[in-house]
Design a protein around this motif. Structure first.
Motif, PDB file in Angstrom:
ATOM      1  N   ILE A  59       0.752  -1.121  -0.026  1.00 13.44           N
ATOM      2  CA  ILE A  59       0.129   0.020  -0.072  1.00 13.44           C
ATOM      3  C   ILE A  59       0.875   1.329  -0.135  1.00 13.44           C
ATOM      4  O   ILE A  59       0.540   2.217  -0.919  1.00 13.44           O
ATOM      5  CB  ILE A  59      -0.876  -0.064   1.191  1.00 13.44           C
ATOM      6  N   PHE A  60       1.701   1.161   0.705  1.00 14.38           N
ATOM      7  CA  PHE A  60       2.990   2.336   0.718  1.00 14.38           C
ATOM      8  C   PHE A  60       4.252   1.968   0.178  1.00 14.38           C
ATOM      9  O   PHE A  60       5.028   1.748   1.117  1.00 14.38           O
ATOM     10  CB  PHE A  60       2.986   2.938   2.362  1.00 14.38           C
ATOM     11  N   PRO A  61       4.464   2.122  -1.043  1.00 18.41           N
ATOM     12  CA  PRO A  61       5.581   1.202  -1.828  1.00 18.41           C
ATOM     13  C   PRO A  61       6.899   2.408  -1.818  1.00 18.41           C
ATOM     14  O   PRO A  61       7.982   1.753  -1.908  1.00 18.41           O
ATOM     15  CB  PRO A  61       5.193   1.125  -3.032  1.00 18.41           C
ATOM     16  N   PHE A  62       6.399   3.882  -1.501  1.00 18.85           N
ATOM     17  CA  PHE A  62       7.699   4.519  -1.429  1.00 18.85           C
ATOM     18  C   PHE A  62       7.889   5.417  -0.254  1.00 18.85           C
ATOM     19  O   PHE A  62       8.756   6.219  -0.298  1.00 18.85           O
ATOM     20  CB  PHE A  62       7.438   5.876  -2.766  1.00 18.85           C
ATOM     21  N   GLY A  63       7.476   4.523   0.954  1.00 13.63           N
ATOM     22  CA  GLY A  63       8.099   5.219   2.390  1.00 13.63           C
ATOM     23  C   GLY A  63       7.323   6.429   2.428  1.00 13.63           C
ATOM     24  O   GLY A  63       6.153   6.719   1.950  1.00 13.63           O
ATOM     25  N   SER A  78       3.739  11.031   1.573  1.00 12.31           N
ATOM     26  CA  SER A  78       3.552   9.432   1.333  1.00 12.31           C
ATOM     27  C   SER A  78       3.062   9.333   0.014  1.00 12.31           C
ATOM     28  O   SER A  78       2.628  10.227  -0.795  1.00 12.31           O
ATOM     29  CB  SER A  78       3.202   8.676   2.475  1.00 12.31           C
ATOM     30  N   TYR A  79       2.672   7.880  -0.366  1.00 11.98           N
ATOM     31  CA  TYR A  79       1.982   7.429  -1.512  1.00 11.98           C
ATOM     32  C   TYR A  79       1.443   6.481  -1.043  1.00 11.98           C
ATOM     33  O   TYR A  79       1.753   5.315  -0.521  1.00 11.98           O
ATOM     34  CB  TYR A  79       3.155   7.321  -2.714  1.00 11.98           C
ATOM     35  N   ALA A  80      -0.049   6.296  -1.711  1.00 13.07           N
ATOM     36  CA  ALA A  80      -1.063   5.099  -1.206  1.00 13.07           C
ATOM     37  C   ALA A  80      -1.224   4.479  -2.723  1.00 13.07           C
ATOM     38  O   ALA A  80      -1.863   5.219  -3.611  1.00 13.07           O
ATOM     39  CB  ALA A  80      -2.203   5.448  -0.559  1.00 13.07           C
ATOM     40  N   SER A  81      -0.864   3.207  -3.009  1.00 11.14           N
ATOM     41  CA  SER A  81      -1.106   2.579  -4.122  1.00 11.14           C
ATOM     42  C   SER A  81      -2.562   2.462  -4.332  1.00 11.14           C
ATOM     43  O   SER A  81      -2.989   2.300  -5.593  1.00 11.14           O
ATOM     44  CB  SER A  81      -0.322   1.196  -4.396  1.00 11.14           C
ATOM     45  N   GLY A 112      -3.078   9.143  -5.576  1.00 10.67           N
ATOM     46  CA  GLY A 112      -2.238   8.245  -4.671  1.00 10.67           C
ATOM     47  C   GLY A 112      -1.397   9.087  -3.813  1.00 10.67           C
ATOM     48  O   GLY A 112      -0.912   8.405  -2.733  1.00 10.67           O
ATOM     49  N   TYR A 113      -1.127  10.197  -4.317  1.00 13.73           N
ATOM     50  CA  TYR A 113      -0.069  11.070  -3.369  1.00 13.73           C
ATOM     51  C   TYR A 113      -0.688  11.792  -2.259  1.00 13.73           C
ATOM     52  O   TYR A 113      -1.687  12.289  -2.165  1.00 13.73           O
ATOM     53  CB  TYR A 113       0.617  12.309  -4.389  1.00 13.73           C
ATOM     54  N   LEU A 114       0.084  11.830  -1.249  1.00  8.67           N
ATOM     55  CA  LEU A 114      -0.477  12.235   0.133  1.00  8.67           C
ATOM     56  C   LEU A 114       0.405  13.209   0.441  1.00  8.67           C
ATOM     57  O   LEU A 114       1.714  13.079   0.535  1.00  8.67           O
ATOM     58  CB  LEU A 114      -0.312  11.109   1.271  1.00  8.67           C
ATOM     59  N   LYS A 115       0.141  14.510   0.847  1.00  6.73           N
ATOM     60  CA  LYS A 115       1.016  15.592   1.088  1.00  6.73           C
ATOM     61  C   LYS A 115       0.097  16.705   1.968  1.00  6.73           C
ATOM     62  O   LYS A 115      -0.736  16.790   1.723  1.00  6.73           O
ATOM     63  CB  LYS A 115       1.367  16.057  -0.136  1.00  6.73           C
ATOM     64  N   THR A 116       0.756  16.921   3.182  1.00  4.17           N
ATOM     65  CA  THR A 116       0.060  17.901   4.014  1.00  4.17           C
ATOM     66  C   THR A 116       1.262  18.521   4.924  1.00  4.17           C
ATOM     67  O   THR A 116       2.225  18.237   5.168  1.00  4.17           O
ATOM     68  CB  THR A 116      -1.077  17.219   4.753  1.00  4.17           C
ATOM     69  N   SER A 117       0.816  19.973   5.485  1.00  5.04           N
ATOM     70  CA  SER A 117       1.604  20.580   6.445  1.00  5.04           C
ATOM     71  C   SER A 117       1.133  20.289   7.752  1.00  5.04           C
ATOM     72  O   SER A 117      -0.115  20.328   8.011  1.00  5.04           O
ATOM     73  CB  SER A 117       1.511  21.944   5.894  1.00  5.04           C
ATOM     74  N   VAL A 118       2.010  20.188   8.749  1.00  2.00           N
ATOM     75  CA  VAL A 118       1.759  19.866  10.012  1.00  2.00           C
ATOM     76  C   VAL A 118       2.326  21.080  11.028  1.00  2.00           C
ATOM     77  O   VAL A 118       3.668  21.378  10.725  1.00  2.00           O
ATOM     78  CB  VAL A 118       2.132  18.532  10.420  1.00  2.00           C
ATOM     79  N   HIS A 128       8.129  11.684  15.456  1.00  4.79           N
ATOM     80  CA  HIS A 128       8.044  10.436  14.479  1.00  4.79           C
ATOM     81  C   HIS A 128       6.452  10.369  13.800  1.00  4.79           C
ATOM     82  O   HIS A 128       5.514  11.224  14.499  1.00  4.79           O
ATOM     83  CB  HIS A 128       8.135   9.141  15.281  1.00  4.79           C
ATOM     84  N   TYR A 129       6.227   9.851  12.479  1.00  5.26           N
ATOM     85  CA  TYR A 129       5.068  10.033  11.986  1.00  5.26           C
ATOM     86  C   TYR A 129       4.906   8.828  10.995  1.00  5.26           C
ATOM     87  O   TYR A 129       5.867   8.069  10.574  1.00  5.26           O
ATOM     88  CB  TYR A 129       4.975  11.259  11.206  1.00  5.26           C
ATOM     89  N   ALA A 130       3.644   8.709  10.863  1.00  5.97           N
ATOM     90  CA  ALA A 130       3.130   7.450   9.848  1.00  5.97           C
ATOM     91  C   ALA A 130       1.900   7.812   9.262  1.00  5.97           C
ATOM     92  O   ALA A 130       0.952   8.225   9.974  1.00  5.97           O
ATOM     93  CB  ALA A 130       3.284   6.057  10.431  1.00  5.97           C
ATOM     94  N   PHE A 131       1.801   6.967   8.145  1.00  6.26           N
ATOM     95  CA  PHE A 131       0.378   7.226   7.376  1.00  6.26           C
ATOM     96  C   PHE A 131      -0.352   5.813   7.797  1.00  6.26           C
ATOM     97  O   PHE A 131       0.294   4.870   7.600  1.00  6.26           O
ATOM     98  CB  PHE A 131       0.485   7.465   5.981  1.00  6.26           C
ATOM     99  N   PHE A 132      -1.573   5.817   8.341  1.00  6.80           N
ATOM    100  CA  PHE A 132      -2.261   4.462   8.821  1.00  6.80           C
ATOM    101  C   PHE A 132      -3.446   4.340   7.676  1.00  6.80           C
ATOM    102  O   PHE A 132      -4.069   5.274   7.223  1.00  6.80           O
ATOM    103  CB  PHE A 132      -2.635   4.722  10.238  1.00  6.80           C
TER     104      PHE A 132
END
Length: 237
Positions: A59-63, A78-81, A112-118, A128-132
């Motif tokens: 699901i997350f092939p590019f880290g 990140s990227y979601a396939s 598929g591309y996931l991008k945001t400012s925090v 630390h962070y991750a997409f779930f």
């Protein structure tokens, strides 16, 4: 301060200061940089272990990547396939073994591309962070767990470990120097152009395919989740 050169077919440079010795799990501050993170964050303390959620590279092939770190903010990617929206969580590990969750929100997938400012982060701290994937709190799958350090506050004067490279041309893959750099656990990474050589791309699909090949390289796959980055533009990008 000393300078060490790690040479592959590109040059990776480390400007060595004295950083954390625990891989950025917790945060050690210098006397002139003491910051109370609770004055900057709106966090909730949990006993949940993000590492315990199953990693799914299909699901997350590019880290994951972090960039443009400011004292109170950063951009995360990140990227979601499956091209479905995901939940982004950002947290600090606490000495108690718990985590302080400072950001927990849905990120829209755009092709598929996931991008945001925090924002709402504390200066000079490791996060630390991750997409779930899946419904909270029973997460089913996650991306790699990334980490980054926010920029120091203006008045802070402390050592910093900086790594950098340029000219990562496909014909020099795999980028072994970047794998070595990741193991050095720098505070920040600087990409000085020529990250993905996309010459010859005639369509958007061609352009993205070159980028995907770059991000799948073992060097970038190891380095980009491990440290936040600042990037310069170049004609290939």
């Amino acid at each position: 301060m000393k300078v060490r050169y790690l040479t592959g077919m590109m040059i990776a440079t480390l400007l060595m200061g004295c950083g954390d010795d625990d891989g950025g799990k917790t945060n050690d501050n210098f006397s002139n940089c003491d910051v109370d993170p609770t004055l900057h964050e709106t966090a909730k303390v949990e006993s949940a272990d993000p590492d315990g959620v199953t990693l799914d590279p299909a699901i997350f092939p590019f880290g994951v990547q972090a960039g443009d770190m400011q004292p109170s903010s950063a951009i995360l990617w990140s990227y979601a396939s499956d091209d479905l929206d995901k939940t982004l969580r950002v947290w600090r590990y606490l000495d108690s073994g718990e985590v302080a969750v400072v950001h927990d929100a849905t990120v829209m997938a755009v092709e598929g591309y996931l991008k945001t400012s925090v924002s709402g982060l504390a200066p000079g701290y490791w996060y630390h962070y991750a997409f779930f994937d899946g419904a909270a709190p029973s997460w089913s799958r996650r991306s790699k767990i990334g980490r980054f350090r926010t920029a120091f506050a203006d008045e802070c004067d402390a050592p910093l470990t900086v790594a950098g490279t340029h000219g990562t041309n496909f014909r020099f893959m795999p980028y072994k120097a970047l794998q070595v750099t990741a193991r050095e656990e720098p505070d920040v990474f600087i990409q000085l152009g020529d990250m993905s050589y996309n010459d010859g791309a005639e369509t958007l699909e061609d352009f993205r395919a070159f980028w995907h090949e770059t991000l799948e390289d073992p060097g970038y796959a190891a380095l980009l989740p491990s440290v936040g980055q600042y990037i310069t533009w170049d004609d290939h990008e």
